[in-house]
Design a protein around this motif. Structure first.
Motif, mmCIF file in Angstrom:
data_model
loop_
_atom_site.group_PDB
_atom_site.id
_atom_site.type_symbol
_atom_site.label_atom_id
_atom_site.label_comp_id
_atom_site.label_asym_id
_atom_site.label_seq_id
_atom_site.Cartn_x
_atom_site.Cartn_y
_atom_site.Cartn_z
ATOM 1 N N LEU A 265 33.405 57.063 53.376
ATOM 2 C CA LEU A 265 33.557 58.484 52.967
ATOM 3 C C LEU A 265 33.521 59.503 54.150
ATOM 4 O O LEU A 265 34.178 60.515 54.208
ATOM 5 C CB LEU A 265 32.173 58.845 52.121
ATOM 6 C CG LEU A 265 32.134 60.088 51.500
ATOM 7 C CD1 LEU A 265 33.256 60.446 50.685
ATOM 8 C CD2 LEU A 265 30.915 60.243 50.560
ATOM 9 N N ALA A 266 32.566 59.000 55.138
ATOM 10 C CA ALA A 266 32.460 60.017 56.250
ATOM 11 C C ALA A 266 33.684 60.067 57.190
ATOM 12 O O ALA A 266 34.318 61.198 57.705
ATOM 13 C CB ALA A 266 31.320 59.559 57.157
ATOM 14 N N VAL A 267 34.294 58.799 57.283
ATOM 15 C CA VAL A 267 35.788 58.959 57.831
ATOM 16 C C VAL A 267 36.672 59.648 57.090
ATOM 17 O O VAL A 267 37.562 60.463 57.685
ATOM 18 C CB VAL A 267 36.387 57.304 58.087
ATOM 19 C CG1 VAL A 267 37.546 57.210 58.500
ATOM 20 C CG2 VAL A 267 35.260 56.582 59.147
ATOM 21 N N THR A 268 36.583 59.661 55.748
ATOM 22 C CA THR A 268 37.613 60.337 55.187
ATOM 23 C C THR A 268 37.393 61.803 55.245
ATOM 24 O O THR A 268 38.367 62.522 55.374
ATOM 25 C CB THR A 268 37.615 59.769 53.460
ATOM 26 O OG1 THR A 268 37.677 58.458 53.606
ATOM 27 C CG2 THR A 268 38.542 60.417 52.826
ATOM 28 N N ILE A 269 36.046 62.360 55.181
ATOM 29 C CA ILE A 269 35.700 63.727 55.421
ATOM 30 C C ILE A 269 36.444 63.999 56.794
ATOM 31 O O ILE A 269 36.864 65.194 56.900
ATOM 32 C CB ILE A 269 34.333 63.885 55.354
ATOM 33 C CG1 ILE A 269 34.111 63.389 53.599
ATOM 34 C CG2 ILE A 269 34.023 65.297 55.511
ATOM 35 C CD1 ILE A 269 32.454 63.703 53.381
#
Length: 772
Positions: free
Chosen positions: A654-658
């Motif tokens: 999720l952090a990478v996607t954000i």
């Protein structure tokens, strides 16, 4: 309440908790109890208000006196030596509490508290100590984390007063500020951030995360590292003495009514797991029992044959025979009962019939009596406190051992006629009133039903006797007509002997339940039971005259209610004793290594068929979620790690996607970087002006050090141009923009441009003057 007070309260709570745990482990209140009020007094009078404190001289004198007191406590007994040394730790804690504190004293308090915890762990086996140990782990991580902040903050506040950073006009400090609302900023090369706090929600969350991680990792290391030593404490003399005391009902001689003492106890006696020996797949106890035609699991133990004066005794004859082991059997067509017998002070081994062989896994051998089929161990457990053995049952009933030996019929027909005249005459009259009963089996079943189903008798644990002058069995039959299993088994056995049917009484256990912690079938003392074996039709047959429903209600009433304090206490104590105090290599092998090996084998087989694998995983998850008992087992621990891994993996994705989303759709970060780079152009111009005068910053110099050199070399020029504070201002604002992430406002930019222009004019004027 400030950061210092937060840290002081935390460390005093840590010291108090270690004292409480040591006090609980030792079983006394002195000297540990004094530590708590002394810590409260010194928190205010020594640390906060600074009213008094010990000087180093007096601290050394008191330390010497404490050493002399410890020497006086030191005796030849090993436990007293340990306690005297532990008391010395308490006395040293008092001395340090009374001193003026620095980082050194705080480290000493942490170390002394930890040593008290270590000594307490040697002295106790209480499950509550383990619960407090978990609390101590969290509190110690929190205290050390706050201690780190405290030391950083002290270094921060003690920085050189000549620092070019904002003074009180820029950064305001309230002496009564809360640690949850304290702003941070940079001095020296440390980043300043006026929007952050020392103690924030993130900090508390990180501390809790460290606690959970430390607990899980330490549990994994503790449980999975092989235990190759004896774990029982040499200091717990009471536990050792208790383990050597035989449990009533299973000794060489059993007084009628003794078993009532243990029928209300929830202490564990036996653990059982059953597997198909060919596939290593688990088999439920209920399926095993149903396969071999019994209603409930019966764990056969002591065989009692002689009755006299209200007591039963066994045949006093040793046998050197033993059961076949797995190497001598065809193990493919067998069920394997993996049994763990806790130390109950008896040589008897409890077996669930039928069986064909046995492997002894503990340091003992089995001894088989061919006539009674009673199995005993040659050496009762000592250090480990448990006996492990595997019992093998043939899948084909006819391959199992059959009880058909009657070598000495007279022993099983012995009857004290003088004491039991009324019982004998009543039994014979009962048979005469029912001439339709022809065979011994019909007569035995009738008497069994009369005691169990007629409604004249009831089940109770009340052992009161109405007429002490007669035999207890006759008092049960004709006066009280109520009692527990021992009375029913004794009455049935003696009544059958009165009509010439050989009998013997069996003491063992009937029933059990799935353990909440171990995920194994467990038998507690409240499941103790007595029944009868009668020799009818050339074999020993099992008879049980005890009212089953009434007994089941009594057993259920004696169980601790799920969720009650007693249930929680028992579960905590059981977990602490099984997996911390009593953990051994054999227990690890049974609880962790073997299940993981079996799971690996099953996984290997299922991987050949993907569809079967998916269906199996879904069923396993569903079975796991529907069985709360399995949550507190190795499967539960594995599930925790898998869920935690998935959680952190999803969080990372999720952090990478954000980040990618922001990078693709927003340019704010780049604009901010460009603005920051543009804002430090003033310092580059400042360095360029100085380079023209031959002043170049050495790469190993900080901006502050370079500023000091500039002020020294250009003191005349700066004074004449009224720019004495300009180099410090340039450096201050450089740190603010470059490391503090605080861009210049328009007023600051205008002021810098004016000072740069004035500096350029001053340096140019000086150069022209030198050339002239």
């Amino acid at each position: 309440m400030n950061l210092t007070l937060t840290f002081q309260i935390s460390i005093y709570l840590l010291v108090s908790l270690s004292s409480i745990m040591f006090m609980m482990a030792e079983g006394g209140v002195f000297p540990q109890l004094i530590t708590i009020p002394l810590g409260l007094i010194t928190l205010f009078f020594t640390d906060r208000w600074e009213k008094f404190s010990l000087s180093p001289l007096w601290a050394n004198i008191l330390g010497l006196l404490a050493f002399l007191v410890v020497c006086a406590e030191f005796t030849s007994d090993i436990e007293s030596r340990l306690l005297s040394g532990a008391h010395f730790l308490v006395y040293l804690t008092w001395i340090i509490l009374l001193q003026k504190k620095s980082d050194t004293q705080y480290w000493w308090l942490c170390a002394l508290g930890f040593l008290q915890i270590a000594v307490g762990a040697v002295l106790t086996e209480s499950g509550y100590y383990g619960f407090l140990l978990v609390i101590y782990l969290f509190l110690s991580i929190w205290t050390l984390s706050v201690f780190s902040l405290q030391r950083t903050r002290n270094s921060f506040l003690q920085y050189d007063s000549s620092s070019p950073f904002p003074k009180s006009g820029t950064v305001r400090q309230d002496p009564g500020y809360s640690p949850f609302n304290q702003k941070s900023y940079v001095r020296g090369g440390i980043q300043t951030d006026l929007s952050r706090q020392w103690l924030s929600i993130e900090f508390i969350g990180v501390c809790f995360g460290y606690f959970v991680s430390a607990l899980l990792i330490s549990m994994c290391f503790f449980l999975l590292i092989p235990r190759l030593w004896v774990n029982r404490s040499i200091f717990d003399n009471e536990s050792l003495a208790a383990s050597e005391k035989p449990m009533v009902g299973f000794t060489e001689k059993v007084q009628l009514g003794e078993m009532g003492e243990i029928l209300e106890s929830t202490e564990r006696v036996l653990q059982l797991s059953i597997y198909d020996n060919e596939t290593d797949e688990p088999v439920s106890v209920s399926d095993f029992v149903a396969r071999f035609g019994t209603e409930e699991p019966l764990f056969r133990g002591a065989v009692l044959s002689s009755y006299k004066n209200g007591s039963w005794s066994k045949i006093r004859r040793r046998s050197r025979w033993r059961l076949y082991n797995s190497k001598e059997l065809d193990t493919r067509q067998l069920y394997r009962q993996e049994m763990v017998l806790d130390s109950i002070g008896t040589e008897v081994l409890f077996i669930m019939q039928p069986f064909v062989g046995m492997d002894m896994l503990s340091k003992t051998e089995n001894s088989l009596n061919l006539e009674t089929l009673e199995i005993r161990q040659t050496q009762p457990p000592d250090g480990e406190g448990e006996t492990r053995y595997n019992v093998f049952t043939a899948k084909k009933q006819s391959d199992n051992i059959v009880m058909d030996q009657l070598d000495n019929e007279a022993i099983y027909l012995e009857l004290p006629e003088e004491d039991l005249k009324r019982l004998i005459s009543f039994t014979k009259k009962l048979m005469a009133d029912h001439p339709e009963l022809k065979t011994d089996l019909e007569k035995a079943k009738f008497i069994e039903s009369y005691l169990r189903d007629s409604g004249e008798f009831s089940y109770t644990l009340n052992m009161s006797i109405q007429d002490p002058k007669i035999d207890p069995v006759e008092d049960f039959l004709f006066n009280r007509k109520s009692g527990h299993c021992e009375y029913y088994a004794s009455a049935l056995s003696l009544m059958l002997r009165a009509i010439d049917i050989p009998t013997r009484v069996i003491s063992g256990f009937k029933g059990g339940e799935e353990g909440y912690i171990s995920n194994q079938f467990e038998v507690q003392q409240r499941y103790a039971h007595s029944w009868v074996e009668a020799f009818i039709d050339d074999r020993w047959q099992t008879l049980d005259a005890t009212p089953s429903l009434q007994r089941a209600e009594s057993v259920a009433q004696n169980a601790a209610p799920l969720g009650s304090w007693k249930s929680i206490s028992n579960a905590l104590t059981q977990f602490w004793n099984d997996y911390v105090i009593g953990v051994s290599f054999q227990r690890q092998k049974a609880a962790f290594y073997d299940p993981m090996l079996r799971a690996g084998k099953r996984l290997k087989n299922r991987l050949y068929d993907f569809r079967v694998t998916v269906v199996g995983i879904v069923k396993s998850i569903r079975a796991f979620l529907s069985s709360p008992r399995r949550w507190f087992s190795w499967e539960g621990a594995a599930a925790v790690f898998i869920i935690a891994g998935l959680f952190f993996g999803i969080k990372w994705l999720l952090a990478v996607t954000i980040r990618l989303f922001r990078k693709l759709l927003q340019r704010q970060g780049e604009q901010t970087g460009q603005l920051r780079a543009g804002n430090v152009v003033f310092y580059e111009k400042f360095q360029a002006l100085l380079a023209n005068r031959g002043l170049v910053r050495n790469p190993v110099e900080t901006q502050k050090e370079f500023t000091n050199h500039v002020k020294s070399d250009l003191s005349t020029e700066l004074t004449q141009a009224h720019l004495n504070e300009a180099p410090e201002l340039f450096t201050q604002l450089f740190y603010q923009v470059r490391y503090g992430d605080h861009p210049l406002n328009p007023e600051q930019s205008e002021e810098l441009q004016q000072k740069l222009a004035a500096l350029e004019i001053a340096l140019t004027r000086t150069d022209d003057h030198q050339k002239a």
